[in-house]
Design a protein around this motif. Structure first.
Motif, PDB file in Angstrom:
ATOM      1  N   ALA A  15       0.833  -1.203   0.000  1.00 25.85           N
ATOM      2  CA  ALA A  15       0.000   0.000   0.000  1.00 25.85           C
ATOM      3  C   ALA A  15       0.870   1.258   0.000  1.00 25.85           C
ATOM      4  O   ALA A  15       0.568   2.229  -0.700  1.00 25.85           O
ATOM      5  CB  ALA A  15      -0.925  -0.005   1.208  1.00 25.85           C
ATOM      6  N   LEU A  16       1.959   1.232   0.763  1.00 28.12           N
ATOM      7  CA  LEU A  16       2.864   2.382   0.776  1.00 28.12           C
ATOM      8  C   LEU A  16       3.521   2.578  -0.585  1.00 28.12           C
ATOM      9  O   LEU A  16       3.660   3.708  -1.066  1.00 28.12           O
ATOM     10  CB  LEU A  16       3.940   2.193   1.853  1.00 28.12           C
ATOM     11  N   ILE A  17       3.932   1.481  -1.214  1.00 26.96           N
ATOM     12  CA  ILE A  17       4.541   1.579  -2.539  1.00 26.96           C
ATOM     13  C   ILE A  17       3.534   2.143  -3.537  1.00 26.96           C
ATOM     14  O   ILE A  17       3.878   2.960  -4.381  1.00 26.96           O
ATOM     15  CB  ILE A  17       5.080   0.205  -2.993  1.00 26.96           C
ATOM     16  N   ASP A  18       2.279   1.712  -3.426  1.00 31.18           N
ATOM     17  CA  ASP A  18       1.235   2.220  -4.330  1.00 31.18           C
ATOM     18  C   ASP A  18       1.014   3.720  -4.154  1.00 31.18           C
ATOM     19  O   ASP A  18       0.699   4.419  -5.113  1.00 31.18           O
ATOM     20  CB  ASP A  18      -0.084   1.496  -4.104  1.00 31.18           C
ATOM     21  N   MET A  19       1.178   4.222  -2.939  1.00 34.89           N
ATOM     22  CA  MET A  19       0.986   5.654  -2.709  1.00 34.89           C
ATOM     23  C   MET A  19       2.184   6.465  -3.190  1.00 34.89           C
ATOM     24  O   MET A  19       2.017   7.573  -3.684  1.00 34.89           O
ATOM     25  CB  MET A  19       0.741   5.928  -1.222  1.00 34.89           C
ATOM     26  N   ILE A  20       3.389   5.915  -3.051  1.00 38.11           N
ATOM     27  CA  ILE A  20       4.603   6.649  -3.412  1.00 38.11           C
ATOM     28  C   ILE A  20       4.840   6.621  -4.920  1.00 38.11           C
ATOM     29  O   ILE A  20       5.092   7.652  -5.540  1.00 38.11           O
ATOM     30  CB  ILE A  20       5.818   6.072  -2.661  1.00 38.11           C
ATOM     31  N   ILE A  21       4.782   5.439  -5.504  1.00 39.22           N
ATOM     32  CA  ILE A  21       5.031   5.271  -6.936  1.00 39.22           C
ATOM     33  C   ILE A  21       3.683   5.192  -7.645  1.00 39.22           C
ATOM     34  O   ILE A  21       2.843   4.387  -7.275  1.00 39.22           O
ATOM     35  CB  ILE A  21       5.852   3.990  -7.202  1.00 39.22           C
ATOM     36  N   PRO A  22       3.468   6.017  -8.655  1.00 38.55           N
ATOM     37  CA  PRO A  22       2.143   6.045  -9.301  1.00 38.55           C
ATOM     38  C   PRO A  22       1.871   4.867 -10.245  1.00 38.55           C
ATOM     39  O   PRO A  22       1.170   5.002 -11.222  1.00 38.55           O
ATOM     40  CB  PRO A  22       2.167   7.372 -10.063  1.00 38.55           C
ATOM     41  N   PRO A  24       0.227   1.081 -10.281  1.00 37.20           N
ATOM     42  CA  PRO A  24      -0.611   0.220  -9.431  1.00 37.20           C
ATOM     43  C   PRO A  24       0.066  -1.133  -9.182  1.00 37.20           C
ATOM     44  O   PRO A  24      -0.271  -2.144  -9.788  1.00 37.20           O
ATOM     45  CB  PRO A  24      -1.904   0.080 -10.228  1.00 37.20           C
ATOM     46  N   PHE A  25       1.046  -1.133  -8.283  1.00 35.29           N
ATOM     47  CA  PHE A  25       1.861  -2.313  -8.028  1.00 35.29           C
ATOM     48  C   PHE A  25       1.021  -3.486  -7.515  1.00 35.29           C
ATOM     49  O   PHE A  25       1.236  -4.627  -7.894  1.00 35.29           O
ATOM     50  CB  PHE A  25       2.975  -1.973  -7.030  1.00 35.29           C
ATOM     51  N   THR A  26       0.050  -3.206  -6.651  1.00 35.62           N
ATOM     52  CA  THR A  26      -0.787  -4.275  -6.113  1.00 35.62           C
ATOM     53  C   THR A  26      -1.604  -4.939  -7.220  1.00 35.62           C
ATOM     54  O   THR A  26      -1.742  -6.162  -7.249  1.00 35.62           O
ATOM     55  CB  THR A  26      -1.728  -3.716  -5.027  1.00 35.62           C
ATOM     56  N   ALA A  27      -2.126  -4.151  -8.131  1.00 31.52           N
ATOM     57  CA  ALA A  27      -2.892  -4.708  -9.251  1.00 31.52           C
ATOM     58  C   ALA A  27      -1.987  -5.545 -10.155  1.00 31.52           C
ATOM     59  O   ALA A  27      -2.393  -6.612 -10.621  1.00 31.52           O
ATOM     60  CB  ALA A  27      -3.545  -3.592 -10.045  1.00 31.52           C
ATOM     61  N   LEU A  28      -0.775  -5.076 -10.389  1.00 31.36           N
ATOM     62  CA  LEU A  28       0.170  -5.854 -11.198  1.00 31.36           C
ATOM     63  C   LEU A  28       0.516  -7.178 -10.523  1.00 31.36           C
ATOM     64  O   LEU A  28       0.623  -8.217 -11.171  1.00 31.36           O
ATOM     65  CB  LEU A  28       1.445  -5.044 -11.453  1.00 31.36           C
ATOM     66  N   MET A  29       0.672  -7.156  -9.189  1.00 32.41           N
ATOM     67  CA  MET A  29       0.963  -8.384  -8.445  1.00 32.41           C
ATOM     68  C   MET A  29      -0.220  -9.345  -8.539  1.00 32.41           C
ATOM     69  O   MET A  29      -0.036 -10.550  -8.720  1.00 32.41           O
ATOM     70  CB  MET A  29       1.259  -8.060  -6.991  1.00 32.41           C
ATOM     71  N   LEU A  30      -1.435  -8.826  -8.460  1.00 34.81           N
ATOM     72  CA  LEU A  30      -2.624  -9.665  -8.577  1.00 34.81           C
ATOM     73  C   LEU A  30      -2.713 -10.299  -9.960  1.00 34.81           C
ATOM     74  O   LEU A  30      -3.010 -11.491 -10.085  1.00 34.81           O
ATOM     75  CB  LEU A  30      -3.882  -8.844  -8.293  1.00 34.81           C
ATOM     76  N   ILE A  31      -2.433  -9.526 -10.991  1.00 35.49           N
ATOM     77  CA  ILE A  31      -2.447 -10.068 -12.353  1.00 35.49           C
ATOM     78  C   ILE A  31      -1.403 -11.172 -12.492  1.00 35.49           C
ATOM     79  O   ILE A  31      -1.661 -12.228 -13.072  1.00 35.49           O
ATOM     80  CB  ILE A  31      -2.215  -8.945 -13.382  1.00 35.49           C
ATOM     81  N   TYR A  32      -0.218 -10.952 -11.922  1.00 41.76           N
ATOM     82  CA  TYR A  32       0.839 -11.971 -11.954  1.00 41.76           C
ATOM     83  C   TYR A  32       0.384 -13.256 -11.266  1.00 41.76           C
ATOM     84  O   TYR A  32       0.552 -14.357 -11.802  1.00 41.76           O
ATOM     85  CB  TYR A  32       2.108 -11.432 -11.281  1.00 41.76           C
TER      86      TYR A  32
END
Length: 51
Positions: A15-22, A24-32
């Motif tokens: 969640a912190l990474i998603d707020m700092i870097i624009p 959507p890292f969590t969504a990319l991880m879910l797709i993976y």
């Protein structure tokens, strides 16, 4: 450390990474996870439901 504690820590970091870097890292991880079905994810889910 309990599995649920680890997951809460990992999700907080994501969640912190998603707020700092624009990106959507969590969504990319879910797709993976959905496409690749990694072994570590199955192990993690099994640990969660066994505890």
């Amino acid at each position: 450390m309990k599995t649920t504690t680890k997951i809460i820590i990992y999700l907080s970091i994501l969640a912190l990474i998603d707020m700092i870097i624009p990106i959507p890292f969590t969504a990319l991880m879910l797709i993976y996870v959905i496409l690749e079905k990694p072994a570590w994810f199955k192990t993690l889910v099994t640990e969660i439901y066994n505890s």
